[in-house]
Design a protein around this motif. Structure first.
Motif, mmCIF file in Angstrom:
data_model
loop_
_atom_site.group_PDB
_atom_site.id
_atom_site.type_symbol
_atom_site.label_atom_id
_atom_site.label_comp_id
_atom_site.label_asym_id
_atom_site.label_seq_id
_atom_site.Cartn_x
_atom_site.Cartn_y
_atom_site.Cartn_z
ATOM 1 N N ALA A 1 24.783 -8.596 23.254
ATOM 2 C CA ALA A 1 24.952 -8.858 21.809
ATOM 3 C C ALA A 1 23.924 -9.839 21.387
ATOM 4 O O ALA A 1 23.339 -9.682 20.432
ATOM 5 N N THR A 2 23.717 -10.700 22.317
ATOM 6 C CA THR A 2 22.596 -11.807 21.998
ATOM 7 C C THR A 2 21.286 -11.030 21.799
ATOM 8 O O THR A 2 20.345 -11.364 20.724
ATOM 9 N N THR A 3 20.904 -9.989 22.766
ATOM 10 C CA THR A 3 19.644 -9.418 22.413
ATOM 11 C C THR A 3 19.540 -8.561 21.360
ATOM 12 O O THR A 3 18.420 -8.536 20.411
ATOM 13 N N ARG A 4 20.580 -8.100 20.873
ATOM 14 C CA ARG A 4 20.828 -7.200 19.705
ATOM 15 C C ARG A 4 20.928 -7.989 18.385
ATOM 16 O O ARG A 4 19.936 -7.674 17.401
ATOM 17 N N ALA A 5 21.256 -8.996 18.508
ATOM 18 C CA ALA A 5 21.303 -9.954 17.195
ATOM 19 C C ALA A 5 19.887 -10.681 17.157
ATOM 20 O O ALA A 5 19.568 -10.574 16.046
ATOM 21 N N ARG A 6 19.127 -10.935 18.124
ATOM 22 C CA ARG A 6 17.850 -11.496 18.236
ATOM 23 C C ARG A 6 16.962 -10.286 17.439
ATOM 24 O O ARG A 6 16.108 -10.633 16.679
ATOM 25 N N THR A 7 17.169 -9.118 17.891
ATOM 26 C CA THR A 7 16.046 -7.839 17.653
ATOM 27 C C THR A 7 16.657 -7.889 16.036
ATOM 28 O O THR A 7 15.558 -7.522 15.228
ATOM 29 N N ALA A 8 17.709 -8.012 15.437
ATOM 30 C CA ALA A 8 18.209 -7.707 14.197
ATOM 31 C C ALA A 8 17.348 -8.605 13.265
ATOM 32 O O ALA A 8 16.975 -8.380 12.262
ATOM 33 N N VAL A 9 17.395 -10.093 13.583
ATOM 34 C CA VAL A 9 16.659 -11.037 13.097
ATOM 35 C C VAL A 9 15.303 -10.871 12.837
ATOM 36 O O VAL A 9 14.638 -10.932 11.775
ATOM 37 N N LYS A 10 14.728 -10.381 14.098
ATOM 38 C CA LYS A 10 13.207 -10.234 14.170
ATOM 39 C C LYS A 10 12.925 -8.868 13.270
ATOM 40 O O LYS A 10 11.883 -8.808 12.568
ATOM 41 N N LEU A 11 13.741 -8.034 13.226
ATOM 42 C CA LEU A 11 13.340 -6.768 12.459
ATOM 43 C C LEU A 11 13.328 -7.144 10.905
ATOM 44 O O LEU A 11 12.601 -6.837 9.972
ATOM 45 N N ALA A 12 14.281 -8.143 10.641
ATOM 46 C CA ALA A 12 14.656 -8.487 9.006
ATOM 47 C C ALA A 12 14.937 -9.807 8.911
ATOM 48 O O ALA A 12 16.067 -10.318 8.977
ATOM 49 N N PRO A 13 13.696 -10.703 9.216
ATOM 50 C CA PRO A 13 13.836 -12.182 9.097
ATOM 51 C C PRO A 13 14.642 -12.734 8.041
ATOM 52 O O PRO A 13 15.419 -13.758 7.979
ATOM 53 N N GLY A 14 14.657 -12.149 6.689
ATOM 54 C CA GLY A 14 15.243 -12.676 5.605
ATOM 55 C C GLY A 14 16.808 -12.414 5.332
ATOM 56 O O GLY A 14 17.288 -12.698 4.363
ATOM 57 N N ARG A 15 17.389 -11.624 6.158
ATOM 58 C CA ARG A 15 18.567 -11.099 6.187
ATOM 59 C C ARG A 15 19.493 -12.163 6.506
ATOM 60 O O ARG A 15 19.846 -12.255 7.608
ATOM 61 N N PRO A 16 20.411 -12.594 5.632
ATOM 62 C CA PRO A 16 21.451 -13.600 6.210
ATOM 63 C C PRO A 16 22.432 -13.175 6.921
ATOM 64 O O PRO A 16 23.097 -13.809 7.726
ATOM 65 N N GLU A 17 22.914 -11.809 6.830
ATOM 66 C CA GLU A 17 24.081 -11.174 7.645
ATOM 67 C C GLU A 17 23.262 -10.915 9.049
ATOM 68 O O GLU A 17 24.285 -11.393 10.128
ATOM 69 N N ALA A 18 22.105 -11.092 9.364
ATOM 70 C CA ALA A 18 21.540 -10.955 10.789
ATOM 71 C C ALA A 18 21.620 -12.401 11.424
ATOM 72 O O ALA A 18 21.986 -12.492 12.667
ATOM 73 N N ALA A 19 21.305 -13.354 10.577
ATOM 74 C CA ALA A 19 21.359 -14.785 11.034
ATOM 75 C C ALA A 19 22.936 -15.073 11.303
ATOM 76 O O ALA A 19 23.148 -15.832 12.252
ATOM 77 N N ILE A 20 23.569 -14.660 10.423
ATOM 78 C CA ILE A 20 25.188 -15.225 10.512
ATOM 79 C C ILE A 20 25.567 -14.368 11.902
ATOM 80 O O ILE A 20 26.465 -15.086 12.624
ATOM 81 N N THR A 21 25.127 -13.214 12.133
ATOM 82 C CA THR A 21 25.668 -12.350 13.282
ATOM 83 C C THR A 21 25.147 -13.194 14.685
ATOM 84 O O THR A 21 26.000 -13.189 15.609
ATOM 85 N N GLN A 22 24.013 -13.603 14.437
ATOM 86 C CA GLN A 22 23.410 -14.211 15.567
ATOM 87 C C GLN A 22 23.942 -15.335 15.926
ATOM 88 O O GLN A 22 24.104 -15.727 17.228
ATOM 89 N N VAL A 23 24.339 -16.153 15.093
ATOM 90 C CA VAL A 23 25.191 -17.312 15.037
ATOM 91 C C VAL A 23 26.570 -17.021 15.848
ATOM 92 O O VAL A 23 27.045 -17.791 16.614
ATOM 93 N N GLU A 24 27.109 -16.112 15.316
ATOM 94 C CA GLU A 24 28.481 -15.747 15.534
ATOM 95 C C GLU A 24 28.518 -15.455 17.257
ATOM 96 O O GLU A 24 29.475 -15.689 17.663
ATOM 97 N N VAL A 25 27.551 -14.546 17.602
ATOM 98 C CA VAL A 25 27.467 -14.170 18.840
ATOM 99 C C VAL A 25 27.403 -15.609 19.759
ATOM 100 O O VAL A 25 27.886 -15.421 20.990
ATOM 101 N N ALA A 26 26.540 -16.176 19.381
ATOM 102 C CA ALA A 26 26.206 -17.415 20.359
ATOM 103 C C ALA A 26 27.540 -18.293 20.266
ATOM 104 O O ALA A 26 28.062 -18.781 21.523
ATOM 105 N N ILE A 27 28.481 -18.475 19.132
ATOM 106 C CA ILE A 27 29.409 -19.105 19.445
ATOM 107 C C ILE A 27 30.573 -18.455 20.126
ATOM 108 O O ILE A 27 31.293 -18.788 21.068
ATOM 109 N N ALA A 28 30.697 -17.002 20.136
ATOM 110 C CA ALA A 28 31.516 -16.523 21.003
ATOM 111 C C ALA A 28 31.254 -16.461 22.321
ATOM 112 O O ALA A 28 32.159 -16.467 23.382
ATOM 113 N N ALA A 29 29.956 -16.644 22.858
ATOM 114 C CA ALA A 29 29.462 -16.838 24.009
ATOM 115 C C ALA A 29 29.665 -18.370 24.523
ATOM 116 O O ALA A 29 29.079 -18.689 25.580
ATOM 117 N N SER A 30 30.302 -19.219 23.636
ATOM 118 C CA SER A 30 30.579 -20.778 24.021
ATOM 119 C C SER A 30 29.296 -21.350 24.332
ATOM 120 O O SER A 30 29.041 -22.224 24.793
#
Length: 465
Positions: A247-276
């Protein structure tokens, strides 16, 4: 003009030639089988020309008698073909106009005149679909598979029928048959992509998307954006399944593909929170705030990731995050909202009022109004509520295709089923909220989280009589 000049020149040449022959008649004689013919050269030439013309006429008549029947049949077949093509053209126009009765009549005429050519089956299939006769339409599309030149068209028709009937598996099967015949067929790849999206099979959808890009059916920018949307959904699925590394790898890829997408940034943060990984989540918010500031990121930073802090400390955390992009409206709204919740009314009003006029919306005016009410400044509160009524609506997760408002971003709109049309944007008009959308509660600072105070609510003075 050139032809006229050439004609005049030929006439002049013939006239001069005739005059010269008349001035030099000469003589012409023939001895043959005891016969002797004597005449002038001009007469002999005239007899020769007349004879050649007569011979040509006889040859033409004989040729007509021999080839006449075949030519007649060919001309008759050409007329039938022209009439059949005319009927097919008019039939296709009737299909486009939605006239089922004329379409079926013209389809039968075209089939009769064209001797059941495969293209006549295409018109008959479309006419049957228009007349809501799926059995006949399927029979016609299937019959087109017997001809190599129309096999792909038949497969596409069957795939479209299957999708209309809700049979995604059959549609994908037909699409894969077309891909086996001609790899890279765009409609077939798009069919697989769309069906797998509807099924939530993100891996298969991503494989079809990769094939579309490989065969140059998508430009690079569109492909990257679609890929980013798929990576977000796959990151969420992996995170929910406990596969935090994937999940972390995919979220990082999503942000890299579209840096300005807030949904990608939110998902990246949510994934990190889910992983404690709370420190990582805080750092990610700070990294993404400048390019993808969003109320949800601000809420997570101030509350969830702030620990057991006092209201004053939460305001300071909001200020620290806002310093990354101090002039952005979201930064000032975050400070204003946090300060209002903490009861620091001066900071709340100051931050809300500092938002540039071009960036102001109902959120800023509502915060200013609530802060003024809490401060007892009823006149300023009334003015702010009045401005809020005329202000631009607050942004939300809105589908650009059907204008449905979602409480959470999704790659596929839950209302119209379109892909990658939900974005954080402002509606032109206030759309109806989607009743069945699932997800977290509206984020802090959104229009849904700060509704205007009812005129009769406690804390607001009664309106002047």
């Amino acid at each position: 003009m050139i032809r006229v000049i050439l004609l005049v020149l030929v006439i002049i040449a013939l006239s001069l030639g005739g005059a010269w022959i008349a001035d030099h008649p000469g003589s012409f004689s023939v001895d043959w089988l005891g016969w002797r013919v004597e005449t002038s050269f001009a007469v002999a030439l005239a007899v020769l020309v007349v004879g050649l013309v007569a011979l040509a006429i006889v040859v033409r008549l004989l040729s007509g008698l021999v080839t006449g029947p075949k030519s007649f049949l060919r001309r008759r077949a050409d007329r039938r073909r022209r009439r059949g093509l005319e009927a097919m053209t008019r039939g296709l126009a009737a299909v486009a106009a939605g006239d089922a009765r004329d379409a079926r009549k013209l389809s039968a005429r075209a089939e009769r005149l064209l001797d059941a050519q495969p293209l006549a089956d295409m018109l008959a299939a479309q006419s049957a679909q228009l007349a809501e006769d799926p059995a006949e339409a399927e029979r016609r599309w299937t019959r087109m598979l017997e001809h190599e030149e129309t096999a792909e068209l038949g497969l596409r028709g069957l795939a479209v029928m299957a999708r209309r009937q809700g049979d995604g598996a059959a549609a994908v099967a037909r699409a894969r048959e077309a891909l086996a015949k001609r790899p890279g067929t765009r409609w077939a790849l798009e069919t697989v992509f769309e069906v797998k999206l509807a099924e939530g099979d993100w891996a298969e959808a991503e494989a079809a998307l990769t094939a579309l890009e490989r065969h140059k059916h998508l430009d690079r920018e569109e492909s990257r954006r679609r890929q980013s949307a798929l990576e977000i959904e796959r990151a969420r699925a992996d995170s929910a399944a406990g596969h935090h590394d994937d999940a972390t790898t995919r979220a990082r890829t999503a942000v890299k593909l579209a840096p300005g997408r807030p949904e990608a940034a939110i998902t990246q943060v949510e994934v990190a929170i889910a992983a404690s990984k709370l420190p990582v989540a805080r750092k990610l918010i700070e990294q993404n705030w400048g390019a993808a500031a969003h109320p949800e990121l601000g809420r997570l930073y101030v509350t969830l990731l702030g620990g057991n802090t006092t209201p004053t400390e939460r305001v300071q955390r909001a200020r620290d995050l806002a310093q990354i992009a101090p002039t952005q409206a979201e930064s000032r709204l975050l400070v204003a909202e946090t300060a209002l919740d903490a009861g620091i009314l001066g900071v709340a009003r100051d931050s809300a009022n500092k938002i540039a006029v071009a960036d102001r919306d109902t959120r800023a005016e509502r915060i200013a109004a609530r802060a003024a009410e809490a401060d007892g400044d009823w006149q300023s509160a009334a003015q702010a509520w009045h401005r809020a009524a005329d202000a631009r609506p607050a942004p939300g997760w809105i589908c650009s295709r059907c204008n449905t408002v979602h409480t959470r971003w999704h790659a596929v709109c839950g209302s119209c089923g379109s892909f990658d049309t939900v974005s954080w944007s402002r509606p032109a008009t206030v759309p109806a909220a989607m009743p069945a959308t699932t997800g977290p509660a509206p984020v802090v600072g959104s229009a849904a989280a700060t509704p205007p105070m009812d005129p009769a609510a406690p804390g607001r003075p009664p309106a002047a009589a």
